[in-house]
Structure formats: structure tokens, C-alpha cells
Write an enzyme that holds these catalytic residues in place. Sequence first.
Site, PDB file in Angstrom:
ATOM      1  N   ASN A  27      38.707 127.906  71.188  1.00  0.00           N
ATOM      2  CA  ASN A  27      38.649 128.215  72.621  1.00  0.00           C
ATOM      3  C   ASN A  27      39.838 129.094  73.000  1.00  0.00           C
ATOM      4  O   ASN A  27      40.758 129.293  72.205  1.00  0.00           O
ATOM      5  CB  ASN A  27      38.696 126.929  73.457  1.00  0.00           C
ATOM      6  CG  ASN A  27      37.414 126.114  73.368  1.00  0.00           C
ATOM      7  OD1 ASN A  27      36.346 126.654  73.117  1.00  0.00           O
ATOM      8  ND2 ASN A  27      37.525 124.821  73.575  1.00  0.00           N
ATOM      9  N   HIS A  54      28.307 126.446  75.373  1.00  0.00           N
ATOM     10  CA  HIS A  54      28.546 127.839  74.969  1.00  0.00           C
ATOM     11  C   HIS A  54      27.270 128.689  75.054  1.00  0.00           C
ATOM     12  O   HIS A  54      27.056 129.601  74.261  1.00  0.00           O
ATOM     13  CB  HIS A  54      29.121 127.907  73.554  1.00  0.00           C
ATOM     14  CG  HIS A  54      30.447 127.223  73.411  1.00  0.00           C
ATOM     15  ND1 HIS A  54      31.639 127.849  73.732  1.00  0.00           N
ATOM     16  CD2 HIS A  54      30.774 125.978  73.002  1.00  0.00           C
ATOM     17  CE1 HIS A  54      32.643 127.000  73.510  1.00  0.00           C
ATOM     18  NE2 HIS A  54      32.144 125.863  73.087  1.00  0.00           N
ATOM     19  N   TYR A  60      27.909 120.476  65.161  1.00  0.00           N
ATOM     20  CA  TYR A  60      27.651 121.908  65.341  1.00  0.00           C
ATOM     21  C   TYR A  60      26.578 122.418  64.386  1.00  0.00           C
ATOM     22  O   TYR A  60      25.668 123.141  64.788  1.00  0.00           O
ATOM     23  CB  TYR A  60      28.945 122.701  65.193  1.00  0.00           C
ATOM     24  CG  TYR A  60      29.746 122.766  66.469  1.00  0.00           C
ATOM     25  CD1 TYR A  60      30.136 121.598  67.137  1.00  0.00           C
ATOM     26  CD2 TYR A  60      30.117 123.983  67.024  1.00  0.00           C
ATOM     27  CE1 TYR A  60      30.862 121.645  68.307  1.00  0.00           C
ATOM     28  CE2 TYR A  60      30.848 124.034  68.208  1.00  0.00           C
ATOM     29  CZ  TYR A  60      31.219 122.872  68.843  1.00  0.00           C
ATOM     30  OH  TYR A  60      31.929 122.926  70.007  1.00  0.00           O
TER      31      TYR A  60
END
Length: 507
Positions: free
Chosen positions: A144, A71, A355
Site C-alpha cells: 500500500n 482494490h 489473495y
Amino acid sequence: MKQKALVLSIAMLIAQLTFGQTLTTNSGAPVGDNQNSKTIGQDGQVLLEDIHLIEKLAAFDRERTPERVVHARGTGAFGEFVAASDFTDVTMADFLNKAGKKTPLLVRFSTVTHQAGSPETYRDPRGFAVKFYTEQGNYDLVGNNLPVFFIRDAMKFPDMVHAFKPSPVTNGASDPNRVFDFFSNVPESTHMLTWVFSDYGIPANFRQMEGNGVHAYKWVNAKGEVTYVKYKWVPQQEVRNLSQAEANAIQSTQIEHATLDLRNEIEKGNFPKWDLYVQMLKKEDFLALDFNAVDPTKIWPEKIAKLIKVGTMTLNQNPTDYFQQIEQAAFSPAILVPGIEPSEDKLLQGRLFSYSDTQRHRLGGNFQQIPVNMPKNGVTTYNQNGYMSMRPQSGDVNYQPSTNKPEVKDDAKFKYSKSEFANVTTAQSKISKPNDFAQAGDLYRSFSKKDQDALIFNLSGALKQVKNKVIVAKMIAHFYQADSEYGTRLAKELKMDRKEIESLMLQ
């Protein structure tokens, strides 16, 4: 000399009138000359004591934070979310406790696998991450544009990303020989590959694409009752995708068409809107399904879980500083609020760690103190210190338990929900109902003739670049198991017959 000094004073006065505030160093000291370094004489060497020069160069040298591993290419905007109803019967999440309740938010859209400077026309999933600034802390809905994913276990995530990223030998990114070598051994990817190689694999822009949470989450009400949910963002703008030819035409002249489209439309006052829907299932509903309900490679068909409108998001404000507000924006599915919890999804469980850990590496341990990541409701915590710690802390007690009346206490009503499992054992094994091909076949059959043709053209074009025919045979076998016509058409395009495929599969 007096006349020269007078001219200099007038020039400085004009400069201040023209440009407003005086330029300063990072410590706030005014800068006398931002054009010329301090030297020995007019033409001699530069002096190390030129503090402004050293600070300016040192700051410049450190302007780039580590690029996101995935990303990396992205853009975003600010806006608000308005709840459609009161959902307190199913979740304690405060931003959903009243119809019409408004919550400020930030959205970051992105491509997934390529570097920060790559074109936005690549065939690739698109990230759709929303940060809600709720009254009980931030909530990140990280998803997404497509409703499923390639893999179902976080154990495979680094390998998958490595397969997509540049070869360590050639430095060529998204090499079909590497990508399909990986996926030919991962049959669960069949559904996602069918999405990616359809025209949904290249959204026309960020405004006209759907968003999906992909994972199942738990909504928990005040009684501790759990409902499993999946999220879907549906744009009020028409959904629009690009054919490969259309994407190629745009890419020949632009690499950031989607970023500029979003910014320009918001600037014009054409504020994009999305309606947020959820699907709901109870744990007891799972047994009737022919797939694992928390498997991220699967959708929940609407016939078993209808879409329920949760609210509407409007993006109405562009960032004023891209780096501060978008590049430093940090999203993680671990950033949750009371009333929303992760499901048992193996991929999600790994992302909860990965993350946030990535953000700590990229932006530092106190990344949540950066303004764009700070909760609007304030923070009271005993977490302290570390690089760039800016949160005010007071008092001698920074621990629990304490007899000295600590200022911070926990509240039992916000405890995590309970999960009960009979005869618990631990294991490393596949999920019980993988069913890797059925939904990919359903998706293929749901496409129009035009969309099926585009899928076969796009997918066969990529597979024609794969040199190892065993890999190609494995991929055809996957798609054939999804739908016999699907696999047969691919085999025909790739000039491979059944006998050759079966022979290669035995190797």
C-alpha cells in the site's frame, strides 16, 4: 443481377481494403454480416441458427469477471527494475544478484475499499502492487502507499472489509457509524487511522505517492541465513497529497483523475520512477524492541533499521488492453521466488492463502496461464488440467517419484529456510507486545502544525457523523492514549469533556 453481384463484390473488396483483416468468430471463421441478424424473411423473427449472433451475445454477457472484493478500482503500467547492488550476501533472489541487472515488471495502483467505478479522490489507502518477471519466476510485492495497516490478524480481515463496505440495510458505503463501531473495538488501528485521516489519506495521484510492503518478509541467502526486511518505494517525483477541499473540487468534475494522470504522463515520455529501499533486522534484534517486529500496525523507525537502496523502478509503457493486462493481472503475496519468504506476521500468513484463492475464484484455477500473469522464464510442473488449461504438457509421467526418468525434478538448494522455536506450543492469543498507541503518537507529534490541524479537521469531521456516543468516546480514548494533546483536541472539536467520556466508557 450480374450488375448487383458486381457492386456487392466491389463493396466487399473496398471494405477489406479499408478495414484490413476480415472480422471472424472466436473459432476463426470469417463473418459475412456483423450488422444484421438472420431472420425469417426481411421482417420476421430472428433465427437461433445465427451462430455469430449467439456467440457475440454470449461473449458480451460474460465480459465482466467478478469484481475484486478489495482494490476493485485500479490502473497500471509496465516498466523495468534496475538493481542498485549485488545482494547475494542476504538473498538468493536472482533479480538482486548483480548491480545494474534489469527485470521487467508490471505495477497496479488502486484504491482499496470502494467499487470499480468509484472516484479516485476518496480518503482510502492506495494499493501499490508490483509483479517482477524474474529469471526464476514471478515475484509479487503487494503493498500500500501507507506503511502500516489497520489490523494485525487475518481473522479480522473479512469483518474489517464488511465494516467499510455498504450496509446490508441502507447500501451506504463507508458509513462512519459502522466503520468506527468496528475500530472503536480494535485499538491496534489507532496508528493507521492517524495516517488515513491526515492528508496522506488522499494522495494527489499515483505517480507522487510512496509505496510500502507493510509486512516484514524474510530474505534468505544461499547458506540459509535469514534477514528480516521491510520494503519502501520512494518516488523520485515529489510526494504530493490532497487536502479534503482539493479532493472535493476534483471529484466534482472527475472520478478517474489519477488513472488518466499516470497514462498521460507516460504517453508524454515523463516516465515516473521510484527507488526501492529495504530495512533489515536480524531475529536477535527483535528482543530490544518495545513492539512485535512483524506486527503490520508498526513501522521500523529508521534509527533502528536504516533505509538501504535496492534499486530503481521506471514505468515506461502503458497497457494496450486494459482488461487483458490490468484487470486480469493477479497479485498475491504468496507469489514468491527463492530467497524471499513470508515472516510470521499473522496478517501476512492469512493473505498468503486469501489473495491467491480470490484470484482462483475471480479468474479461474489457471489464472497464472493468462499472459499478463505468466512467468517469462517458462513453467515446468505436474499441475494440470482444469478450466482454460493452455500450458503444453507432454510425456506419460506426470507424478513423482517415478523410476521412468521424469523430466521434472526438485533442487535441494531451493528448500525453504528453517525456523527454530524452543518449547513449541500452539495458541490463539494476542501477540506479546501489542503497544497499540506509541507509534500513532509519534506520528502525530512528527506532523507540522498544518498537518496536525488537517488531521483533527478530517478525523473530527468523520466522527461527528457517528450517532453512538459510546463509539466516539472509545475512539477519543484511543487517540488520547497515543498523545494527550491529540485526544484533547479531538474531544474539544466534538464538544465532549473528560467527565462525559469517562461516563460513556463505563457503559
